[in-house]
Design a protein around this motif. Structure first.
Motif, short mmCIF file in Angstrom:
data_model
loop_
_atom_site.label_atom_id
_atom_site.label_comp_id
_atom_site.label_asym_id
_atom_site.label_seq_id
_atom_site.Cartn_x
_atom_site.Cartn_y
_atom_site.Cartn_z
N MET A 181 63.07 0.90 71.92
CA MET A 181 64.53 0.08 71.79
C MET A 181 65.39 1.20 70.71
SD MET A 181 65.34 -3.31 71.27
CE MET A 181 67.34 -3.95 71.26
N LEU A 182 67.17 1.48 71.21
CA LEU A 182 68.08 2.32 70.50
C LEU A 182 68.77 1.41 69.76
CD1 LEU A 182 68.08 5.12 72.70
CD2 LEU A 182 67.50 5.23 71.11
N THR A 183 69.41 1.76 68.68
CA THR A 183 70.09 0.72 67.54
C THR A 183 71.08 1.89 67.19
OG1 THR A 183 68.09 0.48 66.19
CG2 THR A 183 68.50 -1.01 67.71
N HIS A 184 72.05 1.88 66.10
CA HIS A 184 72.69 1.62 65.67
C HIS A 184 73.21 1.58 64.93
CE1 HIS A 184 75.37 0.84 68.70
NE2 HIS A 184 76.33 0.70 67.71
N ARG A 185 73.40 2.44 63.83
CA ARG A 185 73.96 1.68 62.86
C ARG A 185 74.96 2.45 61.69
NH1 ARG A 185 71.25 3.89 58.92
NH2 ARG A 185 68.99 4.88 58.87
N PRO A 186 75.87 2.49 60.62
CA PRO A 186 76.03 3.92 59.52
C PRO A 186 75.23 3.95 59.44
CG PRO A 186 77.24 1.50 59.71
CD PRO A 186 76.41 1.09 60.37
N ALA A 187 75.17 5.88 58.70
CA ALA A 187 74.40 7.09 58.27
C ALA A 187 74.78 6.21 56.89
CB ALA A 187 75.10 8.17 58.18
N GLU A 188 73.16 6.50 56.01
CA GLU A 188 73.20 6.11 54.72
C GLU A 188 72.59 6.68 53.28
OE1 GLU A 188 70.40 2.46 54.64
OE2 GLU A 188 72.14 1.90 55.67
N GLU A 189 72.93 6.85 52.43
CA GLU A 189 72.42 8.17 51.89
C GLU A 189 71.07 8.70 51.80
OE1 GLU A 189 72.33 11.80 49.27
OE2 GLU A 189 74.12 10.00 49.31
N ARG A 190 70.22 7.68 52.11
CA ARG A 190 69.17 7.81 52.42
C ARG A 190 68.45 7.90 53.53
NH1 ARG A 190 67.09 3.11 56.22
NH2 ARG A 190 68.21 2.08 56.42
N ASP A 191 69.23 8.32 54.80
CA ASP A 191 68.98 9.48 55.85
C ASP A 191 69.44 10.54 55.86
OD1 ASP A 191 68.76 6.92 57.88
OD2 ASP A 191 71.23 6.33 57.13
N LEU A 192 70.89 11.12 54.40
CA LEU A 192 70.60 12.85 54.96
C LEU A 192 69.88 13.74 54.85
CD1 LEU A 192 73.79 12.49 52.90
CD2 LEU A 192 73.54 12.27 54.67
N ALA A 193 68.18 13.38 54.56
CA ALA A 193 67.09 14.68 54.43
C ALA A 193 66.50 14.33 55.55
CB ALA A 193 66.09 14.01 53.00
N THR A 194 66.77 12.81 56.68
CA THR A 194 65.87 13.03 57.74
C THR A 194 67.01 14.68 58.78
OG1 THR A 194 64.83 11.07 57.47
CG2 THR A 194 64.77 11.42 59.76
N ILE A 195 67.99 13.89 58.49
CA ILE A 195 69.33 14.13 59.53
C ILE A 195 69.02 16.35 59.25
CG2 ILE A 195 71.64 14.03 60.25
CD1 ILE A 195 71.40 12.00 59.53
N CYS A 196 69.15 16.10 58.28
CA CYS A 196 68.61 18.00 58.10
C CYS A 196 67.79 18.76 58.51
CB CYS A 196 69.08 17.88 56.17
SG CYS A 196 70.65 17.54 55.26
N ARG A 197 66.80 17.68 58.41
CA ARG A 197 65.60 18.72 59.68
C ARG A 197 65.51 18.60 61.43
NH1 ARG A 197 62.96 14.95 55.56
NH2 ARG A 197 62.35 13.17 56.76
N PHE A 198 66.84 18.35 61.19
CA PHE A 198 67.07 18.26 63.14
C PHE A 198 66.93 19.23 63.28
CE2 PHE A 198 68.25 12.84 63.03
CZ PHE A 198 67.54 12.81 62.67
N PRO A 199 68.27 19.80 62.97
CA PRO A 199 68.45 21.28 63.55
C PRO A 199 67.37 22.11 62.91
CG PRO A 199 70.03 20.48 62.05
CD PRO A 199 68.94 19.67 61.84
N GLN A 200 66.56 22.75 64.27
CA GLN A 200 65.73 23.55 63.77
C GLN A 200 65.54 24.94 63.64
OE1 GLN A 200 61.95 22.33 64.44
NE2 GLN A 200 63.45 20.68 62.83
N SER A 201 66.79 25.37 64.33
CA SER A 201 66.94 27.35 64.36
C SER A 201 68.45 27.03 63.75
CB SER A 201 66.39 27.95 65.58
OG SER A 201 68.24 27.02 66.09
N GLU A 202 68.93 28.56 63.19
CA GLU A 202 69.76 28.80 63.07
C GLU A 202 71.04 28.46 63.63
OE1 GLU A 202 72.33 32.53 60.43
OE2 GLU A 202 70.51 32.05 60.59
N ASP A 203 70.73 28.87 65.48
CA ASP A 203 72.02 28.31 65.83
C ASP A 203 71.83 26.91 65.73
OD1 ASP A 203 71.68 30.99 67.10
OD2 ASP A 203 70.25 31.53 68.95
N GLU A 204 70.86 25.44 66.63
CA GLU A 204 70.72 24.79 66.61
C GLU A 204 71.65 23.93 65.30
OE1 GLU A 204 68.00 22.01 66.63
OE2 GLU A 204 67.20 23.21 68.50
N LEU A 205 71.34 24.27 64.07
CA LEU A 205 72.97 23.88 63.31
C LEU A 205 73.92 24.81 63.52
CD1 LEU A 205 73.36 22.86 60.51
CD2 LEU A 205 72.40 24.90 59.59
N PHE A 206 74.41 25.95 63.91
CA PHE A 206 75.59 26.16 64.30
C PHE A 206 75.79 25.21 65.45
CE2 PHE A 206 77.81 29.76 66.91
CZ PHE A 206 79.65 29.44 65.96
#
Length: 164
Positions: free
Chosen positions: A1-26
């Motif tokens: 089930m999908l839900t959403h909420r405001p981002a929190e400090e604890r999410d930052l490291a996880t989000i930083c792992r989403f881009p898998q390449s320099e192109d994806e980050l770009f």
């Protein structure tokens, strides 16, 4: 089930792992340096609004935020990305629909804009399916100095559909 909420400090490291390449980050965050760090993301969030995390079964799997290029100007959805493990499962659609709803309901926006690089076919197709239409192109350079097109798209609020 999908839900959403405001981002929190604890999410930052996880989000930083989403881009898998320099192109994806770009595609996500052109000003950032690969690999994305919590500090870079924290600085971007501080300059924007509505930093939002989508969760799938309680796990953060997507992120986006909003910004305006000029005071009183149109609201843009930016820094959108989905975790590699959650791609192809409707998470991107849920994320962008959530951000559209925030723009219309919280900010009273008459239209919502996104900007997407020509090499990001998945993003361009998603935005088109969600009713965004191109209105301008801007020449940019990727990290290697190659010419790329940044395609600006907008979705106009349709009162009947958007005021539920």
């Amino acid at each position: 089930m999908l839900t959403h909420r405001p981002a929190e400090e604890r999410d930052l490291a996880t989000i930083c792992r989403f881009p898998q390449s320099e192109d994806e980050l770009f595609f996500m965050f052109p000003k950032a340096s690969y690999p994305l760090t919590p500090e870079q993301l924290r600085d971007a969030i501080a300059q924007r609004s509505d930093a939002t995390v989508v969760e799938l079964d309680g796990e953060a799997v997507a992120f986006a935020d909003c910004y305006r290029r000029e005071p009183g100007g149109p609201l843009f959805i930016g820094n959108a990305i989905v975790s590699p493990a959650a791609r192809g499962r409707g998470v991107g659609r849920y994320l962008i629909e959530t951000m559209i709803e925030l723009a219309f309901s919280r900010h009273g926006a008459a239209e919502v804009h996104v900007s997407c690089f020509n090499g990001n076919a998945a993003g361009l197709l998603l935005y088109a399916r969600l009713g965004f239409r191109p209105y301008a192109e801007e020449e940019r350079q990727d990290r290697s100095g190659n010419r790329v097109a940044l395609i600006h798209m907008q979705r106009i609020r349709i009162k009947e559909r958007e005021s539920r």
